[in-house]
Design an enzyme around this catalytic site. Structure first.
Site, PDB file in Angstrom:
ATOM      1  CB  SER A  59       1.509  -1.358   1.142  1.00 57.50           C
ATOM      2  OG  SER A  59      -0.023  -2.813   1.572  1.00 57.50           O
ATOM      3  CG  ASP A 206      -0.838   0.591  -0.571  1.00 54.84           C
ATOM      4  OD1 ASP A 206       0.271   0.656   0.233  1.00 54.84           O
ATOM      5  OD2 ASP A 206      -1.471  -0.563  -0.518  1.00 54.84           O
TER       6      ASP A 206
END
Length: 385
Positions: A59, A206
């Site tokens: 991320s 993500d």
């Protein structure tokens, strides 16, 4: 770039960076401290990527990884560590505009898509790193994502990119995929080509869904690479990991209170998201548990301390706005930077797997994280030489 043959040097060094949105300014500040120590030892032109055989990030950590490893015209890292801290200060408000912030905890998000459209972040990454692909980076990377169509993690790595052209994606696409946190940013779709000309489709969100702390995924990728190129048993290889967290809040929910919750409280309780917090924190804790066991089987190189193959720096006491993933106000960003500098002053700690809290690390009483990073920088410098 290291190829991990049996004739390589004494120790394989891995840098791992957690996910956490705007809290990425915390590991960025820690890396700035480490790079400054390295520059004092080896000159002003050295960069973090010169000292790590692999850099892994999930991320926002994947974004930091990209900035540390993307090449400039001279095939040197595009960003210095200090530039990354400034990046968060300058760009966070445009990625997470204040006008949209409240939508993360509203019914609108549940029915009308993510709170932020992600277009600024995607365009920004493309402007910064251009069309560079994974096999062109200045050192090896490992960046986890999650494919929503396949319902499984998709790990992008330099190693796989060199073996399989369909995995040799543009760095900008990988960054956009690994940062696409559900409810915050939209999933990212792109295609690559097989040597045959057929296309491969990626539907990514993500990487924190799979591994918010990518340390063990990085070790796994290194282990696979070693096995493919060396007859040396993996457990005989010297591996050292520096793992940097983005901080979390030590909050808890009593079962007697949760029993009274409806479905809504699981996604919005006092400006927190208990369901997401529970999944993310349990993932981080499991990595710490596994790491404490797995790294006991790895040797430690001559330039590194015995028993310290896995070095974890984490702030376990964030409060208020500082716990937010998307609070990009100048006040909060400055507070996060302040928290990172405070973390550097704290004594070296490790997680107690029984209590879940950080406690002083054995043999490191009255040694601050800053002092420990300085010592670690000296070992990295010696290993590089």
């Amino acid at each position: 770039m290291r190829n991990f043959s049996q004739a390589d040097g004494d120790t394989i060094t891995i840098l791992s960076i957690d996910g956490g949105g705007v809290r990425g300014i915390i590991p960025a500040t820690l890396l700035q401290c480490l790079e400054e120590k390295l520059q004092k030892l080896d000159g002003p032109d050295v960069r973090i990527a010169d000292y790590f055989d692999v850099i892994a990030g999930t991320s926002t950590g994947g974004l930091v990884t990209a900035m540390l490893t993307a090449p400039n015209e001279e095939n040197r890292p595009l960003f210095a560590a200090k530039d990354i801290t400034q990046f968060y200060l300058n760009e966070s408000e445009k990625i997470f505009p204040a006008a949209n912030r409240g939508k993360v905890h509203s019914a609108i998000t549940l029915f009308r898509g993510p709170a932020y459209d992600g277009s600024y972040l995607h365009d920004l990454v493309k402007r910064k790193v251009g069309d560079v692909r994974l096999d062109e980076l200045v050192t090896n990377v490992v960046i986890p994502t999650y494919d929503t169509q396949l319902l499984q993690p998709t790990i992008f790595s330099t190693f796989e990119a060199k073996r399989d052209t369909s995995r040799n994606a543009k760095l900008s696409d990988v960054c956009t995929g690994t940062t696409a946190a559900p409810t915050f940013l939209p999933p990212h779709y792109f295609e690559t080509e097989y040597p045959s000309g057929n296309t491969r489709k990626f539907n990514l969100i993500d990487g924190g869904v799979a591994a918010n702390n990518p340390s063990l995924i990085a070790v796994n990728e290194v282990s696979k690479e070693i096995k493919s190129k060396s007859s040396q048993p993996v457990e005989k290889i010297n591996i050292v990991v520096l793992s940097l967290g983005t901080g979390y809040q030590m909050s808890s929910y009593k079962a007697t209170d949760i029993a009274k919750w409806g479905k809504w409280e699981w996604v919005d309780h006092k400006d927190a998201v208990p369901l997401v917090d529970t999944f993310m924190q349990s993932s981080l804790d499991m990595v710490d548990i596994y790491a404490s066991l797995i790294f006991q089987s790895f040797k430690t190189g001559k330039n590194f301390e015995p028993g310290r193959n896995y070095i974890r720096i984490q702030d376990d006491n964030l409060e208020g706005d500082a716990t937010s993933t998307d609070n990009s106000s100048e006040k909060n960003l400055k507070e996060l930077e302040k928290r990172a500098n405070y973390l550097l002053k704290k004594d070296v700690g490790r997680v107690n797997l029984e209590t879940g809290t950080f406690e002083p690390a054995p043999g490191k009483a009255n040694v601050s994280n800053r002092e420990d990073l300085e010592s670690f920088a000296k070992r990295l410098s010696d290993e590089r030489k």
